[in-house]
Write a protein that holds these residues in place. Structure first.
Motif, short mmCIF file in Angstrom:
data_model
loop_
_atom_site.label_atom_id
_atom_site.label_comp_id
_atom_site.label_asym_id
_atom_site.label_seq_id
_atom_site.Cartn_x
_atom_site.Cartn_y
_atom_site.Cartn_z
N ALA A 616 0.80 -1.11 0.09
CA ALA A 616 0.12 0.08 0.04
C ALA A 616 0.83 1.21 -0.14
CB ALA A 616 -1.12 0.13 1.20
N SER A 798 -9.52 -7.74 3.34
CA SER A 798 -8.92 -6.67 2.69
C SER A 798 -8.70 -6.90 1.59
CB SER A 798 -7.39 -6.65 3.69
OG SER A 798 -7.62 -6.80 5.05
N VAL A 800 -8.83 -4.31 -0.93
CA VAL A 800 -8.11 -3.10 -1.39
C VAL A 800 -6.79 -2.99 -0.69
CG1 VAL A 800 -8.39 -0.62 -1.99
CG2 VAL A 800 -10.38 -2.12 -1.96
N GLY A 801 -6.63 -2.72 0.66
CA GLY A 801 -5.50 -2.24 1.29
C GLY A 801 -4.83 -3.52 1.88
N GLU A 830 -7.44 5.22 3.73
CA GLU A 830 -7.61 5.36 2.52
C GLU A 830 -8.42 4.05 1.73
OE1 GLU A 830 -3.89 7.31 3.72
OE2 GLU A 830 -4.73 5.47 4.03
N ASP A 831 -8.78 3.07 2.45
CA ASP A 831 -9.56 1.97 2.12
C ASP A 831 -10.68 1.74 2.88
OD1 ASP A 831 -7.07 1.39 0.49
OD2 ASP A 831 -5.96 0.57 2.33
N LYS A 833 -13.61 0.43 1.88
CA LYS A 833 -14.31 -0.65 1.68
C LYS A 833 -13.55 -1.87 2.59
CE LYS A 833 -15.19 -4.11 -1.64
NZ LYS A 833 -15.01 -4.85 -3.22
N ASP A 834 -12.47 -1.80 2.76
CA ASP A 834 -11.85 -2.52 3.87
C ASP A 834 -12.19 -2.63 5.15
OD1 ASP A 834 -10.26 -3.33 1.30
OD2 ASP A 834 -8.35 -3.31 2.44
#
Length: 980
Positions: A616, A798, A800-801, A830-831, A833-834
């Motif tokens: 990340a 997780s 995305v991140g 920054e994530d 959705k996570d």
């Protein structure tokens, strides 16, 4: 004196006696056990009769009186012909077979006399050691025997084929807990016993001409006489080597090496002073390179991305400057050890992190050049390899003794256990010695190069890749004994032995040392058995890498068959790779470039290793996201390529009179003694419970004080190791339970440190490391004054991140009083959705605890109070409540709870330890019937000026301005609560 009648017995009869005695011993024990204790011996940890109906060997021979005692007596009788067999093998010109057989017999005695009910771990070690040594024992037995037959081959193969269903059924029993699996497993276990005894019996005819004599002494006493063996000693004594020189011709390049130069250099480099200097140089090399990477990590850590200071790692390729003759002759040969060690030790007196990084980088360059100079000054490849690896083992043992920190590292000073003045004095003495001693001559090679071929260039590139890969493989998993343990650890299981750093790091350190010492013996044995050396080492590397990279292997299987075998495989690899640096066809220029540029490969693997978890924060990180198994596989592939083209092979071993020729025994003995002393002291001193078992601070009141702290990987604001500072604050706040986040430093770029060791020992607390360094998280740790009954490690969704780690542990705060504790680090801001998916996962996990049992969440949530994901954590489904709902100035750290009486809450400023505060909650245990009686009213509180009990107060030293930068902030003072 009366004449004594001569009596003789053949070797064949001895083997028959052993077969009969062994079979009778097991048969008698089985009959007695099944007659007296059938239902007891068929019962195991999961099932009993009728689900289990056939007893294992261990249960039959080791669990109950009288069969256990009868078996032990009879097996002693059986051991007599067994040891006679090994004596015959030894005097029959097969010492390797005899030695392996003897060690194998000792392992047999270990698991026979120490049963699983006595000590499960030692029993398993004995069993595994016996099975592993069976491989070379059968191979040597067959190779050294003249009467070869398909029956023997098939019999030996059948033994190992039987291991496949045996292991499968054991996994079905222990992991999947399948009824009846252990009884079926027992059938194969008993068949192995029968096969093993009969496999030895197959060779009885080979010893029919070997006799033991008992009678009057002869003029030339004979204990064993063999008609098959002819003594050729005189033949060899009469042979003379009349070759005045060795000429090597390859393509268009001709090199002439005179014999007297080779001999003189071997003797010179085998002297005590020179050999000791190589060991010391190796120790300094590994100390400096691990210390450099450890402090490089400090900069991206504070910058939350690439800072630019990481470029200092390129200094590792600096030894290429040694292609300049005057640098090599006038700077490196004399002064590289002096400059390297003085800068390394002197860096402790440099306060500014940026300047200290530069000083350590230069020190690392000179230490690395010093090691290269030793390579150029040594002719015997194995001699240098042994000294190099002994230096590595001393580094590892010293680091283990100092609880995973090296006292010479640039993050250690006089305040946290570092060696400052002492190291400086010793370093200066060593520098004076290295400067005053005669220059070590370089390898005298007269070379005349007419042309270069494409093949030779490709080989050199492969050699360069192999050397860099080997250095990184060593750094990644061999520079701290705990690293491989945490690759395998999956959490506490009820009533099972736990694979944690103590005492298993001592086993790992001993494995490293033993692997180094037995390497020449293994090479000689494999060569004598006509087994391809390269193929065997490649197989070991491949097998261990597969086990380490495969997530289906966990805990003990991964540790023994992955970790320890990988240790052995890497050590066996060193002679092959180092031989590439001793290529007699290579110029000094070629060796220097190969060595220097190999660190470019090392750097690439270092970045790839950290990219798997730091994706990340780094460019193109997604390419290696969570792909550590891929990195490990490519790493092993590079090493294997270099092995394949190595000049070291069976022929070279055969042509070498002794692998250990001119090895200085004093140096080896001194290094081994130092290693064993450090390992023994580590075992004696580093037990966290050496003095007494942990006890909570307010055990009489059932008070639980819990804290959460994000500790920035154990480096304080000034780049010093912060474990001692953390320990003092945790003691001052009387924490019974503490969750620590950002703790996974068991990586090459973080020094392969284990922060938990010093904290657990100093605080006298139980511990759980959480998801290991192969799980691609930043880590979490649980420390507890209460026994950890069981624990689970979780990797939260997780997509995305970065991966979010969690520990779910059940603590026994008193007899039959249990509390669940969760330690959790969510994803980054920054994530979103996570963080949402993780909040739903934790909501379900926290809601899964027993209905009226108390629970505490120690967490890093990244959310505003009462908004968004907060309402998933604090919800009806989770059952969790916020310790202080009115505290609106929070974003990262939160403490939640349920079914407990909250007593107090405090926020303590971090000082200079890290970038995050310490949050603390104090609770009183509530019995389940009280929880049911009070219902939701248990969460109705009023705020107090002082706690109900004076000794329940938090430390007054941190009121107002506090001390050492630690004070109660945000709330200004601790909050105390009483039921309304």
């Amino acid at each position: 004196m009366a004449s004594l009648k001569t009596f003789s017995i053949s070797g064949s009869s001895i083997i028959k006696l052993h077969t009969f005695a062994a079979l009778i011993t097991f048969l008698v024990a089985a009959l007695i056990a099944n007659y007296l204790h059938y239902y007891k011996i068929t019962k195991n940890s999961h099932y009993a009769y009728p689900n289990e109906w056939f007893a294992s060997v261990s249960a039959t021979i080791g669990d109950y009186y009288p069969e256990r005692n009868v078996f032990h007596i009879m097996i002693v009788i059986c051991s007599f012909p067994r040891f006679l067999l090994h004596i015959m093998q030894f005097f029959g010109k097969h010492p390797a077979l005899a030695l392996i057989g003897f060690i194998r017999t000792v392992f047999c005695g270990t698991f026979v006399y120490i049963t699983s009910s006595d000590d499960h771990d030692i029993h398993d070690i004995g069993m595994i050691g016996y099975i592993v040594l069976t491989i070379p024992y059968y191979i040597l037995n067959y190779k050294n025997n003249d009467n070869k037959s398909k029956t023997k081959i098939l019999s030996h193969l059948l033994f190992f084929i039987t291991l496949v269903p045996l292991i499968y059924l054991y996994i079905q029993h222990s992991v999947h807990i399948k009824p009846g699996a252990y009884s079926t497993y027992a059938y194969f276990e008993w068949s192995l016993i029968l096969q093993d005894v009969l496999n030895d019996h197959l060779y009885h005819s080979s010893y029919k001409n070997v006799f033991f004599y008992l009678g009057e002494p002869q003029k030339e006493p004979i204990s064993i006489k063999s008609n098959d063996n002819i003594d050729n000693e005189q033949k060899f004594l009469n042979e003379k080597d009349e070759t005045p020189e060795v000429v090597v011709i390859e393509e268009e390049e001709t090199i002439i090496i005179t014999e007297n130069i080779i001999e003189s250099q071997q003797i010179f480099s085998g002297s005590f002073l020179v050999s000791s200097s190589i060991v010391i140089q190796s120790f300094l090399f590994f100390t400096n390179i691990t210390g450099l990477l450890c402090i490089i990590w400090y900069f991206p850590l504070w910058w939350m991305g690439i800072s630019g200071y990481e470029a200092i790692i390129l200094i590792l390729t600096g030894p290429v400057v040694m292609i300049v003759p005057w640098i090599r002759k006038y700077v490196v040969s004399k002064y590289s050890p002096t400059i390297g060690i003085l800068l390394m030790v002197g860096s402790k007196f440099v306060e500014l992190p940026e300047n200290r990084l530069i000083v350590v980088g230069i020190a690392c360059l000179f230490n690395s050049m010093g090691l290269l100079n030793q390579i150029l000054s040594t002719f015997n490849y194995y001699q240098f390899t042994l000294y190099l690896l002994l230096g590595l083992s001393i580094f590892v043992s010293l680091k283990m003794y100092y609880l995973s920190n090296n006292p010479l590292w640039p993050i250690m000073n006089h305040t946290n256990g570092g060696w400052n003045i002492r190291a400086l004095i010793v370093g200066m003495l060593y520098s004076v010695f290295m400067t005053s001693k005669p220059s070590v001559p370089e390898r005298k090679i007269n070379y005349s190069t007419k042309s270069f071929s494409i093949v030779s260039i490709v080989k050199k590139i492969i050699n360069m890749i192999g050397l860099g890969s080997l250095f990184f493989a060593t750094h990644q998993l061999l520079t701290d004994p705990s690293t491989i343990i945490y690759w395998c650890w999956e959490g506490y299981k009820e009533n099972e032995k736990s694979l944690l750093y103590y005492p298993w790091n001592c086993v790992v350190a001993l494995t490293l040392l033993a692997s180094i010492l037995v390497t020449p013996f293994i090479f000689k044995t494999l060569n004598k058995c006509k087994l391809n050396l390269k193929l065997v080492v490649i197989m070991l590397l491949t097998l261990s890498t597969y086990v380490l990279a495969n997530p289906s292997f966990i805990e003990w299987d991964k540790f023994f068959f992955g970790g320890l075998v990988y240790y052995l495989a890497i050590i066996l690899t060193y002679p092959f790779i180092i031989t590439n640096l001793f290529d007699p066809n290579a110029s000094i220029w070629s060796t220097v470039v190969l060595y220097g540029l190999s660190f470019f490969v090392y750097i690439l693997f270092t970045l790839a290793h950290i990219w798997t978890v730091a994706y990340a924060f780094v460019p193109y990180g997604y390419l290696l996201r969570e792909r550590l198994p891929l990195v490990l596989t490519v790493l092993t592939g590079c090493i294997i390529l270099s092995i394949l083209i190595s000049p070291l092979n069976n022929e070279k071993i055969s042509s070498t009179i002794k692998l250990t020729q001119n090895i200085n025994k004093k140096t080896v003995l001194l290094a081994v003694t130092l290693n064993l002393y450090l390992i023994l002291q580590s075992y004696k001193e580093n037990d966290p419970f050496k003095e007494h078992l942990p006890k909570s601070y307010h055990s009489d009141d059932d008070i639980i004080t819990a804290g959460i702290w994000t500790i920035h990987f154990g480096l304080d604001n000034d780049m010093w190791a912060s474990e001692d500072k953390m320990s003092r604050i945790i003691k001052d706040m009387e924490l019974d339970v503490v969750g620590l986040l950002e703790t996974d430093t068991q990586r090459s770029l973080m020094g392969n440190r284990d922060l938990m060791q010093s904290l657990a020992k100093d605080l006298n607390m139980y511990y759980d490391y959480g998801p290991g360094p192969n799980k691609h998280t930043w880590g979490c740790i649980l420390l507890s004054k209460y026994p950890i009954v069981k624990s689970e490690h979780h990797l939260l969704p997780s997509p995305v991140g970065e991966l979010a780690p969690a520990i779910h542990a059940t603590l026994e705060i008193d007899t039959n009083k249990f509390v669940d504790v969760f330690v959790f680090h969510s994803g980054q801001e920054e994530d979103p959705k996570d963080r949402y998916l993780q909040s739903k996962y934790m909501q379900k996990l926290m809601g899964s605890t027993p209905e009226n049992r108390g629970a505490i969440l120690l967490s890093y949530l990244v959310t505003d109070p009462h908004k968004g994901n907060y309402n998933n954590y604090v919800s009806e489904k989770s059952g969790m409540k916020d310790i202080e709902p009115e505290d609106y100035d929070r974003w990262c750290e939160y403490i939640l709870y349920k079914n407990l009486q909250k007593v107090g809450y405090a926020r303590l400023a971090r000082g200079d330890i890290t970038d995050t505060e310490l949050q603390v909650g104090r609770f009183k245990y509530m019995a389940e019937d009280m929880v049911m009686e009070m219902g939701s009213s248990q969460y109705e509180y009023k705020l107090l000026e002082k706690p109900l009990e004076h000794h329940w107060r938090f430390n007054d030293r941190f009121l107002d301005e506090g001390e050492d930068g630690h004070f109660y902030h945000v709330l200004d003072r601790p909050h105390y609560y009483e039921w309304m």
